[in-house]
Scaffold this motif. Structure first.
Motif, PDB file in Angstrom:
ATOM      1  N   PHE A  65       0.850  -1.198   0.000  1.00 48.48           N
ATOM      2  CA  PHE A  65       0.000   0.000   0.000  1.00 48.48           C
ATOM      3  C   PHE A  65       0.879   1.239   0.000  1.00 48.48           C
ATOM      4  N   PHE A  66       0.510   2.169  -0.866  1.00 51.08           N
ATOM      5  CA  PHE A  66       1.283   3.399  -1.008  1.00 51.08           C
ATOM      6  C   PHE A  66       0.321   4.543  -1.307  1.00 51.08           C
ATOM      7  N   ALA A  67       0.531   5.687  -0.655  1.00 51.41           N
ATOM      8  CA  ALA A  67      -0.332   6.834  -0.900  1.00 51.41           C
ATOM      9  C   ALA A  67       0.516   8.063  -1.149  1.00 51.41           C
ATOM     10  N   GLU A  68      -0.015   8.953  -1.957  1.00 48.64           N
ATOM     11  CA  GLU A  68       0.701  10.189  -2.242  1.00 48.64           C
ATOM     12  C   GLU A  68      -0.276  11.331  -2.448  1.00 48.64           C
ATOM     13  N   ARG A  69       0.238  12.524  -2.263  1.00 49.82           N
ATOM     14  CA  ARG A  69      -0.536  13.755  -2.461  1.00 49.82           C
ATOM     15  C   ARG A  69       0.457  14.835  -2.881  1.00 49.82           C
ATOM     16  N   PRO A  70       0.997  14.700  -4.066  1.00 42.07           N
ATOM     17  CA  PRO A  70       2.181  15.472  -4.468  1.00 42.07           C
ATOM     18  C   PRO A  70       2.024  16.988  -4.480  1.00 42.07           C
ATOM     19  N   GLU A  71       0.834  17.478  -4.761  1.00 39.63           N
ATOM     20  CA  GLU A  71       0.666  18.930  -4.835  1.00 39.63           C
ATOM     21  C   GLU A  71      -0.264  19.447  -3.740  1.00 39.63           C
ATOM     22  N   GLY A  72      -0.513  18.595  -2.756  1.00 39.42           N
ATOM     23  CA  GLY A  72      -1.325  19.046  -1.634  1.00 39.42           C
ATOM     24  C   GLY A  72      -2.811  19.114  -1.898  1.00 39.42           C
ATOM     25  N   SER A  73      -3.245  18.515  -3.022  1.00 45.76           N
ATOM     26  CA  SER A  73      -4.691  18.494  -3.266  1.00 45.76           C
ATOM     27  C   SER A  73      -5.114  17.049  -3.545  1.00 45.76           C
ATOM     28  N   VAL A  74      -5.134  16.636  -4.805  1.00 42.56           N
ATOM     29  CA  VAL A  74      -5.547  15.279  -5.163  1.00 42.56           C
ATOM     30  C   VAL A  74      -4.595  14.254  -4.549  1.00 42.56           C
ATOM     31  N   SER A  75      -5.195  13.155  -4.089  1.00 43.09           N
ATOM     32  CA  SER A  75      -4.395  12.075  -3.513  1.00 43.09           C
ATOM     33  C   SER A  75      -4.712  10.768  -4.234  1.00 43.09           C
ATOM     34  N   THR A  76      -3.717   9.896  -4.288  1.00 44.55           N
ATOM     35  CA  THR A  76      -3.893   8.569  -4.882  1.00 44.55           C
ATOM     36  C   THR A  76      -3.446   7.519  -3.892  1.00 44.55           C
ATOM     37  N   LEU A  77      -4.280   6.521  -3.708  1.00 42.88           N
ATOM     38  CA  LEU A  77      -3.921   5.340  -2.920  1.00 42.88           C
ATOM     39  C   LEU A  77      -3.664   4.211  -3.906  1.00 42.88           C
ATOM     40  N   LYS A  78      -2.473   3.664  -3.839  1.00 42.09           N
ATOM     41  CA  LYS A  78      -2.104   2.591  -4.765  1.00 42.09           C
ATOM     42  C   LYS A  78      -1.902   1.300  -3.988  1.00 42.09           C
ATOM     43  N   ILE A  79      -2.449   0.239  -4.531  1.00 41.68           N
ATOM     44  CA  ILE A  79      -2.274  -1.079  -3.932  1.00 41.68           C
ATOM     45  C   ILE A  79      -1.632  -1.967  -4.985  1.00 41.68           C
ATOM     46  N   GLN A  80      -0.475  -2.484  -4.656  1.00 45.32           N
ATOM     47  CA  GLN A  80       0.244  -3.346  -5.597  1.00 45.32           C
ATOM     48  C   GLN A  80      -0.059  -4.808  -5.292  1.00 45.32           C
ATOM     49  N   ARG A  81      -0.057  -5.600  -6.338  1.00 39.27           N
ATOM     50  CA  ARG A  81      -0.210  -7.061  -6.200  1.00 39.27           C
ATOM     51  C   ARG A  81      -1.380  -7.381  -5.268  1.00 39.27           C
ATOM     52  N   THR A  82      -2.565  -6.916  -5.643  1.00 41.46           N
ATOM     53  CA  THR A  82      -3.729  -7.038  -4.773  1.00 41.46           C
ATOM     54  C   THR A  82      -3.978  -8.485  -4.353  1.00 41.46           C
ATOM     55  N   GLN A  83      -4.494  -8.611  -3.127  1.00 42.89           N
ATOM     56  CA  GLN A  83      -4.867  -9.912  -2.576  1.00 42.89           C
ATOM     57  C   GLN A  83      -6.322  -9.834  -2.137  1.00 42.89           C
ATOM     58  N   GLN A  84      -6.920 -10.995  -1.926  1.00 45.03           N
ATOM     59  CA  GLN A  84      -8.348 -11.033  -1.599  1.00 45.03           C
ATOM     60  C   GLN A  84      -8.667 -10.250  -0.325  1.00 45.03           C
ATOM     61  N   GLU A  85      -7.754 -10.269   0.627  1.00 46.69           N
ATOM     62  CA  GLU A  85      -8.019  -9.568   1.890  1.00 46.69           C
ATOM     63  C   GLU A  85      -8.007  -8.048   1.721  1.00 46.69           C
ATOM     64  N   ASP A  86      -7.611  -7.565   0.547  1.00 48.86           N
ATOM     65  CA  ASP A  86      -7.650  -6.131   0.292  1.00 48.86           C
ATOM     66  C   ASP A  86      -9.058  -5.667  -0.090  1.00 48.86           C
ATOM     67  N   SER A  87      -9.965  -6.598  -0.330  1.00 51.08           N
ATOM     68  CA  SER A  87     -11.340  -6.246  -0.697  1.00 51.08           C
ATOM     69  C   SER A  87     -11.988  -5.461   0.429  1.00 51.08           C
ATOM     70  N   ALA A  88     -12.449  -4.269   0.131  1.00 47.58           N
ATOM     71  CA  ALA A  88     -13.016  -3.365   1.140  1.00 47.58           C
ATOM     72  C   ALA A  88     -13.477  -2.103   0.426  1.00 47.58           C
ATOM     73  N   VAL A  89     -14.095  -1.235   1.192  1.00 52.19           N
ATOM     74  CA  VAL A  89     -14.379   0.110   0.690  1.00 52.19           C
ATOM     75  C   VAL A  89     -13.287   1.037   1.214  1.00 52.19           C
ATOM     76  N   TYR A  90     -12.704   1.795   0.319  1.00 47.94           N
ATOM     77  CA  TYR A  90     -11.656   2.734   0.698  1.00 47.94           C
ATOM     78  C   TYR A  90     -12.255   4.138   0.696  1.00 47.94           C
ATOM     79  N   LEU A  91     -12.245   4.740   1.879  1.00 53.98           N
ATOM     80  CA  LEU A  91     -12.859   6.048   2.067  1.00 53.98           C
ATOM     81  C   LEU A  91     -11.790   7.126   2.167  1.00 53.98           C
ATOM     82  N   CYS A  92     -12.040   8.216   1.504  1.00 56.27           N
ATOM     83  CA  CYS A  92     -11.191   9.384   1.611  1.00 56.27           C
ATOM     84  C   CYS A  92     -11.974  10.462   2.356  1.00 56.27           C
ATOM     85  N   ALA A  93     -11.306  11.190   3.215  1.00 56.94           N
ATOM     86  CA  ALA A  93     -11.946  12.288   3.939  1.00 56.94           C
ATOM     87  C   ALA A  93     -10.999  13.483   3.979  1.00 56.94           C
ATOM     88  N   SER A  94     -11.571  14.655   3.972  1.00 60.34           N
ATOM     89  CA  SER A  94     -10.740  15.857   4.100  1.00 60.34           C
ATOM     90  C   SER A  94     -11.304  16.764   5.172  1.00 60.34           C
TER      91      SER A  94
END
Lengths: 114, 113
Positions: A65-94
């Protein structure tokens, strides 16, 4: 936009695929959070940004799992080599503030890993 | 460490009846307390929050909650529920001055006709 926007709303990935989830927070909000919500559970903290700085990533379950927000606005959550246990709802909040202010949540990205 | 307990996973109640959703927290320091509501396939929306001052807090949609420091509770109440109140309700705690929010496991309120 007026609210927190997340995309995609739904993502189906085959095990082993990489996925990227995007969050566009409310303009001017300095704090951005990612949470993971498993079925029937409350949101679990993943990571926190203040502007572009990732101040806390203690909740990320693994180094896939890796997250970034390079310019202080939009953010990306990246999941590499996904596995079944990664199944979920991913919520963003500001939030304009952190620790006292209201969290504004997006509708979430539902990830299903087959 | 802080924690939040919502003992009731599901609460069925008839329309126009009163309801109380329970929330207890544990913390040795000063905290802020929140209730959020989540409708199906939507994000969480703030109902109300306690930061300081009056222990009785009023929120949207006719909900209110009372902060009880001695019992470390922040129960949510509504005197008369509507079908539209059917949703998942989450209690959350944040240590004063920090960014960490801890959420409970949620209570599913089902309002019956």
């Amino acid at each position: 936009g007026a609210g927190v926007s997340q995309s995609p709303r739904y993502k189906v990935a085959k095990r082993g695929q990489d996925v990227a989830l995007r969050c566009d927070p409310i303009s001017g909000h300095v704090s951005l959070f990612w949470y993971q919500q498993a079925l029937g559970q409350g949101p679990e903290f993943l990571t926190y940004f203040q502007n572009e700085a990732q101040l806390d990533k203690s909740g990320l379950p693994s180094d896939r799992f890796f997250a970034e927000r390079p310019e202080g606005s939009v953010s990306t959550l990246k999941i590499q080599r996904t596995q079944q246990e990664d199944s979920a709802v991913y919520l963003c909040a500001s939030s304009f503030l952190a620790g006292a202010g209201e969290l504004f949540f997006g509708e979430g990205s539902r990830l299903t890993v087959l | 460490a802080q924690s939040v307990t919502q003992l009731d996973s599901q609460v069925p109640v008839f329309e126009e009846a009163p309801v109380e959703l329970r929330c207890n927290y544990s913390s040795s320091v000063s905290v802020y307390l929140f209730w959020y509501v989540q409708y199906p396939n939507q994000g969480l929306q703030l109902l109300l929050k306690y930061l300081s001052g009056s222990t009785l807090v009023k929120g949207i949609n006719g909900f209110e909650a009372e902060f009880n420091k001695s019992q470390t509770s922040f129960h949510l109440r509504k005197p008369s529920v509507h079908i539209s109140d059917t949703a998942e309700y989450f209690c959350a705690v944040s240590v004063s001055g920090t960014y960490k929010y801890i959420f409970g496991t949620g209570t599913r309120l089902k309002v019956l006709a």
